[in-house]
Design an enzyme around this catalytic site. Structure first.
Site, mmCIF file in Angstrom:
data_model
loop_
_atom_site.group_PDB
_atom_site.id
_atom_site.type_symbol
_atom_site.label_atom_id
_atom_site.label_comp_id
_atom_site.label_asym_id
_atom_site.label_seq_id
_atom_site.Cartn_x
_atom_site.Cartn_y
_atom_site.Cartn_z
ATOM 1 N N SER A 140 0.727 -1.222 -0.018
ATOM 2 C CA SER A 140 0.042 0.053 -0.001
ATOM 3 C C SER A 140 0.635 1.414 -0.025
ATOM 4 O O SER A 140 0.328 2.137 -0.468
ATOM 5 C CB SER A 140 -0.961 0.022 1.060
ATOM 6 O OG SER A 140 -0.138 -0.164 2.319
ATOM 7 N N HIS A 169 1.479 4.843 6.840
ATOM 8 C CA HIS A 169 1.708 5.311 5.314
ATOM 9 C C HIS A 169 2.304 6.842 5.398
ATOM 10 O O HIS A 169 1.989 7.550 6.103
ATOM 11 C CB HIS A 169 0.451 5.422 4.605
ATOM 12 C CG HIS A 169 -0.369 4.041 4.676
ATOM 13 N ND1 HIS A 169 -1.221 3.461 5.664
ATOM 14 C CD2 HIS A 169 0.048 2.685 3.788
ATOM 15 C CE1 HIS A 169 -1.577 1.967 5.501
ATOM 16 N NE2 HIS A 169 -0.887 1.788 4.232
ATOM 17 N N ASP A 197 -0.849 8.282 9.397
ATOM 18 C CA ASP A 197 -1.545 7.131 10.051
ATOM 19 C C ASP A 197 -0.846 6.287 10.986
ATOM 20 O O ASP A 197 -1.314 5.484 11.214
ATOM 21 C CB ASP A 197 -2.609 6.667 9.125
ATOM 22 C CG ASP A 197 -1.773 5.691 8.080
ATOM 23 O OD1 ASP A 197 -0.687 5.690 8.104
ATOM 24 O OD2 ASP A 197 -2.698 4.873 7.434
#
Length: 260
Positions: free
Chosen positions: A15, A204, A201
């Site tokens: 991600s 990320h 967060d």
């Protein structure tokens, strides 16, 4: 007109790579695409939640059409970034199973993580070799260490475990003979990643984290690949030529006959 091959970047990962084109957080992949806007193309192959095991299992589909057999990739026409480990380092024991709902399945043992990275690198080299009548003299594969993490926001993860997997990635890069971007070490291009300041967060990248990774990649290209950066650096290294002539050159030429 002079023939020219645009440089190609293939970004492989989880991600953190998938979000690398995020306009909200000024993603590092978008910065790289902007840097090479007139000289190359950047392809995002980031898969949220993936670990090294799952990317290895799907490597043929992930790299399909990226190394066409009809075109030989010389050592100066492509780069591949391999950025995995943030999910591999997840603790799939009691801490994750105690959550509601339980979180498990992403973690990969450190020794398997390293084997998987080796296998992915080998698979990439095989695909590059298959596209060339003879193997290239070098492979422009860049392994990126998994970053630190804010364990208070991600209960299945910890900076200590992330550090172990970062060390594993360093070892693989050295053993496989590929380039390394180390997010745990400060260098002349950027400081080390800071979980409190550089993540939006806890895992990320925020804009500052994305800027650090881009700076490290740009510095690596400038230092290790003379002539493959889109701009001249302070040492006067040549830059990669633009794709198609500068408009001012065309404007100075007389129009073709019949176009008056």
């Amino acid at each position: 007109m002079t023939s020219y091959t645009r440089i190609r970047w293939l970004l492989l990962g989880d991600s953190i790579t998938q979000q690398s084109f995020s306009p909200t957080h000024a993603g590092w992949g978008a910065a790289l695409a902007d840097y090479y806007a007139r000289t190359g193309d950047v392809t995002n192959r980031g898969y949220s939640g993936y670990n090294s095991r799952w990317l290895l299992e799907n490597l043929p589909a992930v790299t399909e059409s990226q190394f066409p057999s009809a075109r030989c990739f010389s050592s100066g026409s492509y780069f591949v970034t391999l950025f995995l480990g943030a999910n591999d380092s997840s603790d799939d024991t009691g801490a994750s199973l105690a959550l509601s709902p339980p979180q498990s399945g992403q973690g990969v043992p450190l020794d398997e993580y390293q084997r998987n990275l080796h296998a992915i690198v080998s698979g990439l080299k095989e695909r590059i070799d298959a596209a060339c009548p003879s193997p290239p003299s070098s492979y422009n594969i860049i392994l990126i260490t998994p970053p630190t993490v804010d364990g208070s926001k991600w209960p299945t993860r910890s900076p200590e475990r992330a550090a172990q997997y970062a060390a594993g990635a360093r070892a693989v890069a050295a053993e496989a003979g590929v380039h390394l971007v180390d997010l745990w070490e400060a260098d002349a291009d950027a400081a080390a990643m800071d979980a409190a300041a550089d993540f939006h967060d806890g895992l990320h990248f925020a804009a500052s984290g994305n800027a650090k990774l881009f700076a490290k990649l740009r510095g690596l290209v400038r230092n290790k690949f003379p002539g493959l950066a889109p701009d001249d650096d302070e040492n006067g290294q040549p830059k990669v030529p633009m794709h198609l002539p500068y408009w001012g050159v065309l404007g100075a030429q007389p129009p073709p006959e019949g176009n008056n």
